[in-house]
Design a protein around this motif. Structure first.
Motif, short mmCIF file in Angstrom:
data_model
loop_
_atom_site.label_atom_id
_atom_site.label_comp_id
_atom_site.label_asym_id
_atom_site.label_seq_id
_atom_site.Cartn_x
_atom_site.Cartn_y
_atom_site.Cartn_z
N LEU A 77 38.44 39.48 54.80
CA LEU A 77 39.73 38.82 54.65
C LEU A 77 39.57 37.38 54.20
O LEU A 77 40.31 36.91 53.32
N GLU A 78 38.62 36.66 54.77
CA GLU A 78 38.40 35.27 54.37
C GLU A 78 38.07 35.18 52.89
O GLU A 78 38.64 34.36 52.15
N TYR A 79 37.16 36.01 52.44
CA TYR A 79 36.78 35.96 51.03
C TYR A 79 37.93 36.40 50.13
O TYR A 79 38.16 35.81 49.06
N LYS A 80 38.68 37.39 50.56
CA LYS A 80 39.82 37.89 49.79
C LYS A 80 40.85 36.78 49.58
O LYS A 80 41.39 36.60 48.49
N LEU A 81 41.12 36.00 50.63
CA LEU A 81 42.11 34.93 50.53
C LEU A 81 41.67 33.85 49.54
O LEU A 81 42.47 33.33 48.77
N VAL A 82 40.38 33.53 49.55
CA VAL A 82 39.87 32.53 48.63
C VAL A 82 39.89 33.07 47.19
O VAL A 82 40.27 32.36 46.25
N ALA A 83 39.52 34.32 47.02
CA ALA A 83 39.54 34.93 45.68
C ALA A 83 40.96 34.98 45.13
O ALA A 83 41.17 34.78 43.92
N GLU A 84 41.93 35.24 45.99
CA GLU A 84 43.33 35.25 45.56
C GLU A 84 43.79 33.86 45.14
O GLU A 84 44.55 33.71 44.17
N GLU A 85 43.31 32.83 45.84
CA GLU A 85 43.65 31.45 45.45
C GLU A 85 43.03 31.12 44.10
O GLU A 85 43.66 30.44 43.28
N MET A 86 41.83 31.59 43.89
CA MET A 86 41.18 31.39 42.60
C MET A 86 42.01 31.97 41.46
O MET A 86 42.22 31.33 40.42
N GLU A 87 42.52 33.17 41.66
CA GLU A 87 43.37 33.80 40.66
C GLU A 87 44.68 33.06 40.49
O GLU A 87 45.16 32.86 39.36
N ALA A 88 45.27 32.63 41.60
CA ALA A 88 46.56 31.92 41.55
C ALA A 88 46.45 30.61 40.79
O ALA A 88 47.41 30.16 40.15
N LEU A 89 45.27 29.99 40.83
CA LEU A 89 45.05 28.72 40.13
C LEU A 89 44.72 28.92 38.66
O LEU A 89 44.54 27.96 37.92
N GLY A 90 44.63 30.17 38.23
CA GLY A 90 44.33 30.46 36.83
C GLY A 90 42.87 30.37 36.49
O GLY A 90 42.50 30.25 35.31
N LEU A 91 42.02 30.45 37.51
CA LEU A 91 40.57 30.42 37.28
C LEU A 91 40.08 31.85 37.05
O LEU A 91 39.58 32.50 37.95
N PHE A 92 40.24 32.32 35.83
CA PHE A 92 39.96 33.72 35.51
C PHE A 92 38.56 33.95 34.96
O PHE A 92 38.13 35.10 34.81
N LYS A 93 37.85 32.87 34.63
CA LYS A 93 36.52 33.02 34.03
C LYS A 93 35.45 32.92 35.12
O LYS A 93 35.45 31.96 35.90
N GLY A 94 34.59 33.90 35.16
CA GLY A 94 33.50 33.82 36.12
C GLY A 94 33.26 35.12 36.85
O GLY A 94 33.55 36.20 36.34
N TRP A 95 32.77 34.99 38.09
CA TRP A 95 32.31 36.15 38.83
C TRP A 95 32.70 36.03 40.30
O TRP A 95 32.70 34.94 40.88
N ILE A 96 33.03 37.16 40.90
CA ILE A 96 33.19 37.24 42.34
C ILE A 96 32.20 38.30 42.84
O ILE A 96 31.78 39.17 42.08
N GLN A 97 31.86 38.22 44.10
CA GLN A 97 30.89 39.15 44.66
C GLN A 97 31.58 40.23 45.48
O GLN A 97 32.70 40.05 45.94
#
Length: 317
Positions: free
Chosen positions: A276-296
């Protein structure tokens, strides 16, 4: 008595007699022996040279990257995954005190197909890193140079690296000075890292240039390790990148945190990151428009953990 440079094919870099390589600016005379915050001398201080297929597929490609791990560090993170070499002088390999031995080990991996050389934790070893790069170039080799730091870099030092470093791969750890002080003994990390990342961005911009095989040739990739119980810090790191740098930057958002023995009893760091912690941060990344890169993938805790007791610390992965 000064250290002898009889085993050093190049004269000791003059700046190490009054060292301000990193933001600590200790002014230690490292030519006289281990000194300063990092307790390092003027020798290269390399702990490991190995093949690594790491977190980002674009770094090293299928052949992997030749990573040069420096011993000691200008941070002392209590949760460090590389603790075996970041805080213990005995981890430094005697054979890697010579530039020619280091170049020989790197060349062997380049001959086996590596096209990139990554310098890991180089912030306190930039003069030695430059000597290694110069020796590689003198031998006719010009690999892609990757600068893999903790983000605690001196802007003046980074400016010296413009045109030499091909790919910057910094870890942006904190946007919370309290955490930086408590976890990494670095109260000014935030102000320093903000300036350092802006300098790297000035040099490289958002473009990540790759070859036909998809291997990075030039650019900037920012890593961030999400720490358990500290997701607001992670979200603020992402907001800084999106708002003060660019949403076009490539991000490597890592979930691989593994609680080391030193933090076994810590109320937050003594456990693994939750999905859940990682999911929330990954969702914030998407919300900020940071679409380039990698998630684990969730549950990657321990999957990238090295063991520097072996010649090939990552081989089992």
């Amino acid at each position: 008595m000064k250290l002898t440079d009889a085993y050093f094919p190049y004269s000791f870099p003059a700046e190490l007699a009054d060292c301000v390589c990193c933001p600590r600016e200790c002014h230690a005379d490292r030519t006289a022996g281990p000194g300063g915050y990092c307790k390092s001398d003027a020798f290269p201080g390399v702990s490991s040279i190995c093949l690594h297929r790491g977190e980002e597929p674009v770094i090293g490609g299928e052949q992997g990257i030749c990573n040069v791990f420096f011993g000691r560090c200008n941070l002392q993170c209590i949760y460090c995954q590389n603790w075996q070499i970041s805080s213990r002088n005995e981890a430094i390999q005697i054979e890697y005190q010579r530039i020619d031995s280091i170049v020989h080990a790197i060349s062997k991996l380049l001959d086996e197909g590596c096209r990139a050389v990554g310098f890991v934790s180089p912030s306190h070893m930039v003069p030695q890193m430059l000597a290694i790069i110069n020796a590689l170039n003198d031998s006719g080799r010009k690999p892609v140079i990757v600068y893999n730091s903790n983000g605690y870099d001196r802007v003046e030092t980074l400016k010296m690296l413009e045109g030499i470093v091909d790919v910057y791969l910094p870890d942006l750890k904190y946007m919370d000075s309290r955490l930086a002080h408590e976890y990494s003994d670095t109260g000014n990390y935030v102000s320093v890292a903000r300036k350092a990342l802006k300098e790297m961005f000035r040099q490289k911009g958002t473009a990540l240039i790759t070859d036909d095989a998809g291997q990075a040739l030039s650019g900037l990739i920012i890593r961030h390790l999400v720490l358990p119980g500290n997701i607001e810090n992670s979200m603020n790191v992402l907001r800084f990148i999106a708002e003060e740098l660019s949403p076009g930057i490539h991000i490597s958002l890592m979930s691989q945190y593994f609680p080391m023995p030193a933090v076994a009893g810590h109320p937050l760091l003594g456990r693994a990151l939750t999905e859940l912690e990682y999911k929330l941060v990954a969702e914030e990344m998407e919300a900020l428009g940071l679409f380039k890169g990698w998630i684990q993938e969730a549950g990657s805790s321990g999957s990238y953990l090295p063991d520097f007791c072996f010649d090939h610390p990552f081989e089992k992965y």
